[in-house]
Design an enzyme around this catalytic site. Structure first.
Site, PDB file in Angstrom:
ATOM      1  N   TRP A  33     -22.961  20.542  -1.168  1.00 38.17           N
ATOM      2  CA  TRP A  33     -21.805  21.216  -1.739  1.00 38.17           C
ATOM      3  C   TRP A  33     -22.061  21.694  -3.167  1.00 38.17           C
ATOM      4  O   TRP A  33     -21.203  22.293  -3.783  1.00 38.17           O
ATOM      5  CB  TRP A  33     -20.600  20.266  -1.760  1.00 38.17           C
ATOM      6  N   GLU A  50     -15.101  16.720  -2.811  1.00 34.91           N
ATOM      7  CA  GLU A  50     -14.481  15.643  -3.586  1.00 34.91           C
ATOM      8  C   GLU A  50     -13.527  14.821  -2.720  1.00 34.91           C
ATOM      9  O   GLU A  50     -13.454  13.608  -2.845  1.00 34.91           O
ATOM     10  CB  GLU A  50     -13.744  16.205  -4.807  1.00 34.91           C
ATOM     11  N   TYR A 133      -8.632  11.437 -10.578  1.00 34.09           N
ATOM     12  CA  TYR A 133     -10.080  11.647 -10.606  1.00 34.09           C
ATOM     13  C   TYR A 133     -10.442  13.004  -9.976  1.00 34.09           C
ATOM     14  O   TYR A 133     -11.183  13.794 -10.556  1.00 34.09           O
ATOM     15  CB  TYR A 133     -10.823  10.525  -9.872  1.00 34.09           C
ATOM     16  N   ASP A 151     -14.883   8.167 -12.228  1.00 31.84           N
ATOM     17  CA  ASP A 151     -14.838   7.296 -11.048  1.00 31.84           C
ATOM     18  C   ASP A 151     -15.588   6.007 -11.372  1.00 31.84           C
ATOM     19  O   ASP A 151     -15.947   5.744 -12.527  1.00 31.84           O
ATOM     20  CB  ASP A 151     -15.425   8.019  -9.825  1.00 31.84           C
TER      21      ASP A 151
END
Ligand code: SF4
Length: 357
Positions: A33, A50, A133, A151
């Site tokens: 990605w 994500e 996040y 994170d």
């Protein structure tokens, strides 16, 4: 990866973002990605990755990501898909609320934002399934917004850099402030990804490879030889156990009874083998039979199926019977065509093997 030689300290003695960016330019991970260096990232791919990466490893997500973008190359295509199609391709990734939110978010982006993801973290957070996040990560990576994406990996790196002894989760606000202060004016997206890569490949939970770290000369934990012990964690109470009984009901043609779980709640919208509610104490056979989907002769199968959820452990007994009931029916060898969560696949495997004995 050769030892990194050009780590620098800024004049204040704090870690220099430029040193990390230089390291990133040499050692960045190639991820399905991730846009190539110098190429503007596609917000759709950033968002999709994500969401998939929440509580899931990079190695697991890779093939799922490829399948999703091959089938739905942009957010409009995903918004036009049915929830069932999405849940089916999501099977095995777990935490199915993410798949439902993925669908709701794609639709919201199309309806509210004309098919374009907003670049503002607050607007991103207003979309389904995007938390603090993820909003930071998407805003930084997709739009180069100067925002922190913090994170567990980033918390660990920062806790070590500043030798924060306070345990997690209590230390989170302090680590968040320290991490936010590190984000540079330029290349915020690369910086977010660099921190992620550093935490994943160098500043690992166990045995960090400090000799390869661009920040080792300014790392308080490395200097004190305590990196392995940071961050500390407050003791977690044991997860409670819950119990249920699954009903393996087959009819004359060999098909097994399925039902769809309610849209809201755990495994929402997924297909399941019917079961009793999951409660704090085990069920007796008679209690389970009272709420079985068919009035027939039920026999308990040997053994149980155990499954761990985030907040509790589940132990399911299985009872088997033959009969008719309202609901969805599937041939056992076609169960793969349904959006069955991992737990229910375990139940099906267990029932099939117990009945074959
Ligand atoms: S020097 Fe070691 S402990 Fe410190 S940030 Fe780098 S890898 Fe982590």
């Amino acid at each position: 990866m050769p030892p990194f030689r050009s780590a620098t300290l800024s004049s204040s003695g704090t870690p220099d973002p430029a040193a990390l960016l230089l390291w990133y330019d040499r050692h960045r991970r190639a991820l399905p990605w991730r846009a190539a260096a110098g190429v503007r990232p596609d917000p759709y791919r950033v968002w999709l990755s994500e969401i998939m990466l929440q509580q899931t490893t990079v190695a697991t997500v890779g093939p799922y990501f490829d399948r999703f973008v091959a089938r739905w190359p942009d957010v409009s295509a995903l918004a036009a898909a049915s929830l069932d199609e999405i849940l089916q391709l999501w099977q095995g990734l777990g935490y199915y609320a993410r798949a439902r939110n993925l669908h709701a978010c794609a639709r919201a982006v199309v309806e509210r934002h004309d098919g374009r993801f907003p670049d503002d973290p607050a607007e991103l957070r207003a979309l389904p399934g995007i938390g603090l996040y993820s909003a930071g990560a998407i805003a930084a990576i997709a739009f180069d917004r100067r925002t922190a994406a913090i994170d567990g990996n980033v918390e660990r790196v920062v806790a070590r850099l500043y030798a924060v002894h306070e345990p997690l989760p209590e230390a989170k606000p302090r680590l968040r402030a320290l991490a936010a202060a590190l984000v540079p004016e330029e290349r915020a997206g690369d910086f977010a990804q660099a921190l992620m890569d550093l935490g994943a490949t160098v500043c690992t939970p166990r045995r960090p490879r400090c000799v390869l770290c661009p920040w080792r000369v300014c790392c308080a934990a490395a200097a004190a030889g305590i990196a392995d012990a940071i961050p500390a964690r407050s003791e977690k109470p044991d997860r409670p156990s819950r119990y249920g009984v699954a009903f393996w009901l087959t009819r004359g043609d060999g098909a097994v009874l399925l039902r769809r779980r309610p849209e809201k709640g755990l495994l929402g919208g997924m297909t399941e083998i019917p079961s009793t509610p999951w409660r704090n104490e085990p069920w007796t056979l008679n209690q389970a039979i009272e709420i079985a989907p068919a009035a027939t002769e039920w026999a308990p199968l040997p053994g149980t199926v155990r499954h761990g959820f985030t907040h509790f452990r589940l132990e399911l007994a299985i009872i088997a019977g033959n009969g008719e009931a309202d609901g969805m029916w599937s041939q056992v060898d076609r169960l793969d065509e349904h959006a069955l969560p991992t737990l229910m696949k375990k139940v099906a495997r267990h029932a099939v093997s117990a009945l074959a004995r």
